[in-house]
Design a protein around this motif. Structure first.
Motif, PDB file in Angstrom:
ATOM      1  N   SER A   1       0.856  -1.195   0.000  1.00 38.76           N
ATOM      2  CA  SER A   1       0.000   0.000   0.000  1.00 38.76           C
ATOM      3  C   SER A   1       0.885   1.235   0.000  1.00 38.76           C
TER       4      SER A   1
ATOM      5  N   PHE B   1       0.909   5.719  -0.241  1.00 41.19           N
ATOM      6  CA  PHE B   1       0.108   6.929  -0.029  1.00 41.19           C
ATOM      7  C   PHE B   1       0.994   8.154  -0.201  1.00 41.19           C
TER       8      PHE B   1
ATOM      9  N   TYR C   1       0.995  11.903   1.662  1.00 40.77           N
ATOM     10  CA  TYR C   1       0.445  12.778   2.684  1.00 40.77           C
ATOM     11  C   TYR C   1       1.018  14.169   2.456  1.00 40.77           C
TER      12      TYR C   1
ATOM     13  N   GLN D   1       1.947  17.764   4.616  1.00 37.43           N
ATOM     14  CA  GLN D   1       2.103  18.347   5.950  1.00 37.43           C
ATOM     15  C   GLN D   1       2.408  19.831   5.812  1.00 37.43           C
TER      16      GLN D   1
ATOM     17  N   ARG E   1       4.132  23.287  10.843  1.00 32.41           N
ATOM     18  CA  ARG E   1       3.653  23.222  12.218  1.00 32.41           C
ATOM     19  C   ARG E   1       2.264  22.585  12.350  1.00 32.41           C
ATOM     20  N   LYS E   2       1.929  21.732  11.375  1.00 31.35           N
ATOM     21  CA  LYS E   2       0.657  21.018  11.423  1.00 31.35           C
ATOM     22  C   LYS E   2       0.906  19.519  11.319  1.00 31.35           C
ATOM     23  N   GLU E   3      -0.169  18.757  11.478  1.00 30.31           N
ATOM     24  CA  GLU E   3      -0.043  17.316  11.360  1.00 30.31           C
ATOM     25  C   GLU E   3      -0.131  16.878   9.903  1.00 30.31           C
ATOM     26  N   PRO E   4       0.435  15.711   9.578  1.00 31.85           N
ATOM     27  CA  PRO E   4       0.272  15.175   8.217  1.00 31.85           C
ATOM     28  C   PRO E   4      -1.185  14.823   7.948  1.00 31.85           C
TER      29      PRO E   4
ATOM     30  N   LEU F   1      -3.750  12.960   4.783  1.00 26.25           N
ATOM     31  CA  LEU F   1      -3.737  12.191   3.547  1.00 26.25           C
ATOM     32  C   LEU F   1      -4.051  13.077   2.363  1.00 26.25           C
TER      33      LEU F   1
ATOM     34  N   LEU G   1       4.815  13.947   1.905  1.00 23.02           N
ATOM     35  CA  LEU G   1       5.398  12.742   2.484  1.00 23.02           C
ATOM     36  C   LEU G   1       4.905  11.513   1.732  1.00 23.02           C
TER      37      LEU G   1
ATOM     38  N   SER H   1       3.665   0.736   2.803  1.00 22.56           N
ATOM     39  CA  SER H   1       3.251  -0.208   3.829  1.00 22.56           C
ATOM     40  C   SER H   1       3.261  -1.630   3.281  1.00 22.56           C
TER      41      SER H   1
ATOM     42  N   LYS I   1       5.076  -2.404   9.940  1.00 20.17           N
ATOM     43  CA  LYS I   1       4.997  -0.954  10.114  1.00 20.17           C
ATOM     44  C   LYS I   1       4.881  -0.222   8.782  1.00 20.17           C
ATOM     45  N   VAL I   2       4.162   0.889   8.869  1.00 18.18           N
ATOM     46  CA  VAL I   2       4.056   1.828   7.768  1.00 18.18           C
ATOM     47  C   VAL I   2       5.259   2.762   7.858  1.00 18.18           C
TER      48      VAL I   2
ATOM     49  N   PHE J   1       7.173   6.243   6.637  1.00 19.10           N
ATOM     50  CA  PHE J   1       7.068   7.546   5.994  1.00 19.10           C
ATOM     51  C   PHE J   1       8.424   7.946   5.425  1.00 19.10           C
TER      52      PHE J   1
ATOM     53  N   THR K   1      11.086  11.000   4.149  1.00 17.21           N
ATOM     54  CA  THR K   1      11.568  12.187   4.849  1.00 17.21           C
ATOM     55  C   THR K   1      10.880  13.458   4.383  1.00 17.21           C
TER      56      THR K   1
END
Lengths: 112, 110
Positions: free
Chosen positions: B32, B34, B36, B38, B41-44, B46, B87, B91, B97-98, B100, B102
């Motif tokens: 899988s 993806f 993302y 970001q 100063r925010k979250e990632p 999708l 990003l 997966s 683990k997934v 990410f 850099t």
């Protein structure tokens, strides 16, 4: 109606202290995660839980201890904080380990 | 070698330009994929999943090349609001683990 929430958003503390970060998701997901994003912006997985069971435990110092009291919560306790622990810690959740992850807003930890 | 590698950039492009990012992954068992986004100063969040046959969502096109183990993201007609870090995620599936990448920083300039 925040999907994934974390508290606190900011945490400033002295070396050697113990601190906890809390995470809650109201999406009904089975899987939750903790990530660390360092100053170079690299997002690294620390732990993953599925239905309250630990399924991923990366090479993280044992000063870090996750705890999942139920499917909707995954907390992170850190003992004896060190300068190198300063980072942004993100909680995330997903329906299954391979599906889209939804992230919390992050907790900015600064260890002095 | 990092498990998921991206050119960190920054890519500075004018509004309206087309820009492409590549990402390579080392685990051939990855199933899988993806992209993302970001913001500072925010979250990632999708942006889009990446399907084997490639997929498009408005100005965004994602491609997967399993033989060469890379995925790409193409952004057409760049907007100022596209400025962010992108990003790449791979997966293997199951309980593995997934990972990410850099991240690649994009700055769209007026």
């Amino acid at each position: 109606d925040t999907a994934v929430s974390q508290t606190p958003k900011y945490l400033v503390t002295q070396m050697g202290n113990d601190k906890s970060i809390k995470c809650e998701q109201n999406l009904g997901h089975d899987t939750m995660y903790w990530y660390k994003q360092d100053s170079k912006k690299f997002l690294k997985i620390m732990f993953s839980y599925n239905n309250k069971e630990l399924i991923i435990n990366e090479t993280v110092p044992n000063r870090f201890s996750p705890k999942s009291p139920d499917k909707a919560h995954l907390n992170l306790h850190i003992n004896s904080l060190e300068l190198g622990d300063s980072a942004v810690y993100f909680c995330a959740s997903s329906d299954t380990p391979t599906e889209t992850q939804y992230f919390g807003p992050g907790t900015r930890l600064l260890v002095l | 070698r990092k498990e998921v590698e991206q050119d960190p950039g920054p890519f500075n492009v004018p509004e309206g330009a087309t820009v492409a990012f590549n990402c390579t992954y080392s685990n051939s068992a990855s199933q899988s994929f993806f992209w993302y986004r970001q913001d500072c100063r925010k979250e990632p969040k999708l942006l889009m999943s990446v399907y084997s046959s490639g997929n498009e969502d408005g100005r965004f096109t994602a491609q997967l090349n399993r033989a060469s183990q890379y995925i790409s993201l193409l952004i057409r007609d760049s907007k100022l609001s596209d400025s962010a870090t992108y990003l790449c995620v791979a997966s293997p599936g199951g309980y593995q683990k997934v990972t990410f990448g850099t991240g690649t920083k994009l700055q769209v300039i007026p």
